[in-house]
Design an enzyme around this catalytic site. Sequence first.
Site, PDB file in Angstrom:
ATOM      1  N   ASP A 142     -40.712 -30.496  48.950  1.00 52.73           N
ATOM      2  CA  ASP A 142     -40.072 -30.481  50.258  1.00 52.73           C
ATOM      3  C   ASP A 142     -40.260 -29.069  50.825  1.00 52.73           C
ATOM      4  OD1 ASP A 142     -38.355 -31.126  52.441  1.00 52.73           O
ATOM      5  OD2 ASP A 142     -36.667 -30.242  51.336  1.00 52.73           O
ATOM      6  N   ASP A 179     -38.167 -27.349  53.771  1.00 52.09           N
ATOM      7  CA  ASP A 179     -36.949 -26.613  54.116  1.00 52.09           C
ATOM      8  C   ASP A 179     -35.897 -26.809  53.018  1.00 52.09           C
ATOM      9  OD1 ASP A 179     -38.419 -26.082  56.365  1.00 52.09           O
ATOM     10  OD2 ASP A 179     -37.376 -27.559  57.610  1.00 52.09           O
TER      11      ASP A 179
HETATM   12 MG   LIG Z   1     -35.019 -29.997  52.520  1.00 53.21          MG
END
Ligand SMILES: [Mg+2]
Length: 177
Positions: A18, A20
Amino acid sequence: MKAMPRSPNPLRPVAFLDRDGVLIEDTGYPHRIEEVRWIPGIMPAIRRLNAAGLAVCLVTNQAGVARGLYDEATVGRLHVWMAEQARAAGARIDGFAYCPFHPAAEEERYRRTSARRKPGPGMIEDWLAHFALRREGSFLIGDRETDLAAAAAAGIPGHLFPGGDMDAFVAGLLVAA
Ligand SMILES: [Mg+2]
């Protein structure tokens, strides 16, 4: 840690990350270079994944596009910059996939329910379908349950990053594998 067995199979497994909250701090729709704060230990972690023979592919929901906060060109520029920063640190990011769609988007072209939007597995499936990558041995690191749900839907393990030093976290995952 066991050495990776040599295999005639040229396909590489993938560490899906992922963005962020895993690559950079999730400061709330970060989209400018000035907003980027790297997760502690992320560059050594990526180097460690590279050395273990894993491809490193980013899979990130970018509903900020659907919300009109920034455009896709901005996302693309940021990802080019991130890849360059990683390269300068000796770390290889093999690719970035993002999903700009949201079912409640202002703009019609972004208003849809997309399997690419996590918890859907679409971004993971697309990487595995279109590149020399294999599902077996692949895994995902995320910071939300939706990340883990996307991994589960794609049939790969998902690991929730609890914060702290990413290199220590990744080292633990590779030992466990
Ligand atoms: Mg995230």
